[in-house]
Design an enzyme around this catalytic site. Sequence first.
Site, PDB file in Angstrom:
ATOM      1  N   LYS A 135       0.866  -1.169   0.000  1.00 11.94           N
ATOM      2  CA  LYS A 135       0.000   0.000   0.000  1.00 11.94           C
ATOM      3  C   LYS A 135       0.911   1.229   0.000  1.00 11.94           C
ATOM      4  CE  LYS A 135      -2.657   3.463   1.200  1.00 11.94           C
ATOM      5  NZ  LYS A 135      -2.083   4.832   1.299  1.00 11.94           N
ATOM      6  N   GLU A 210       9.627   1.404  10.610  1.00  8.23           N
ATOM      7  CA  GLU A 210      10.650   2.438  10.414  1.00  8.23           C
ATOM      8  C   GLU A 210       9.927   3.758  10.541  1.00  8.23           C
ATOM      9  OE1 GLU A 210      12.382   5.330   8.983  1.00  8.23           O
ATOM     10  OE2 GLU A 210      12.397   4.371   7.004  1.00  8.23           O
ATOM     11  N   ARG A 238      19.309  16.544   1.778  1.00  7.70           N
ATOM     12  CA  ARG A 238      18.915  15.503   0.839  1.00  7.70           C
ATOM     13  C   ARG A 238      17.395  15.474   0.726  1.00  7.70           C
ATOM     14  NH1 ARG A 238      19.948   9.049   1.894  1.00  7.70           N
ATOM     15  NH2 ARG A 238      19.052   8.285  -0.061  1.00  7.70           N
TER      16      ARG A 238
END
Length: 445
Positions: A135, A210, A238
């Site tokens: 998903k 995470e 970044r």
Amino acid sequence: MGTVAHSNSHVAAKKLKDAGLLLSRALIGDKWCDAIDGRTLNVTNPATGELLTSVPFMGRKETELAITAAHEAFPAWSQKTNTERSKLLRKWFDLLIQNKEELGRLMTLEQGKPLKEALGEVAPALAAGCTIIVKPSEFTPLSAMAAAKLAVEAGIPAGVLNIVTGDAPQIGAALLESTRVRKITFTGSTQIGKKLMEGSAATVKKVSLELGGNAPCIIFDDANIDLAVKGALAAKYRNSGQTCVCVNRIFVQDGIYAEFAKAFALAVSQLQVGNGLDEGVTQGPLINPAAVVKVESHVEDAVAKGAKVLTGGKKHSLGRTFYEPTVLADATVDMRIFSEEVFGPVAPLIRFKDDKEAVAMANDTEFGLASYIFTENITRGWRIAEALEYGMVGLNEGLISTEVAPFGGMKQSGLGREGSKYGLDEYLETLELQWDRVQRRVDIF
């Protein structure tokens, strides 16, 4: 510049359509399909506001179909040998590499990151023999769908990889409630991660999470300042500060604070902001207007409490969701940006006196994903690395992600590891098999 940006986006989108990688349907089993009720979700380019395509707005029913497809495909996939699976995954990898230019453009179009970064980004559950349901984020579903198309072309069997897009709460509920789904892996906010842990309890699923971060970067007075500026720049800006391992707080020792602040602010002021498809651009837009509001509130709070803007500090003249790369001097622990993940191009500089103070401030957070140290003293580097409560530490290095090392955090930054053999272990169950030697002898003779 606006005209050029729109032109580049149109050209990139056309190339992706011609390559068959700009998709508008999800994958369930062997079928590319729409939502059952026909609802769709628009995907736009954050740099230009242009509509890229619409994807299915799926929910519980479609997710249950995907679970069934994955369940039915599991026996044959899991019983393949490692060699058989690896050959198919290698074919998929080869196709991803062959199409890295197109995939990079796709990531830039839907997410905004500069093309050079996107190209650098271009499979553990599948390698372990699991079948999966993906998903993707509602803001960036297109890259996952393109990768799935290449998986099909590589020969990955139907049902092994499924993609559902749309209603996150409904899709999540179906996955959590199913006894067929044995593991949930999630990348995102700590708040959502906690809900997934809670929801997984009823069926005792394994979870890998995470989650959020609040990465410190500690620059000691014996650091190579040029290296520290370069490393902190890479670690902070970044993807315009929109990665989970981006630096959120930069601690600089008193002895070099002024020198580093001047050099760092100069380097940040030279970053080029714009459409990620344009040549030379290093800073793209933020993902959506809500992200800009969050960044603005952090900067306003810091300035109100005494921080000084060395460069940036406001929305970019390009408008939309572009924000100027920003450096804040004299940041303190009572500012929101110290305790909350900004997820944007803002770097607060915080003074410290000695090692003990630096470690204490760095660890003063509920998160523990990534951290960074800059020092020329290797003994100090190892000592500080061991004292930091973080799953990953970059020593004189601003880019720490690599597929050969375990990626993951401590505390409320998540559970489990990605990458390396440890990432593969997350999808395996240890089996103890004892063989009755006496019975075996009887059976043989």
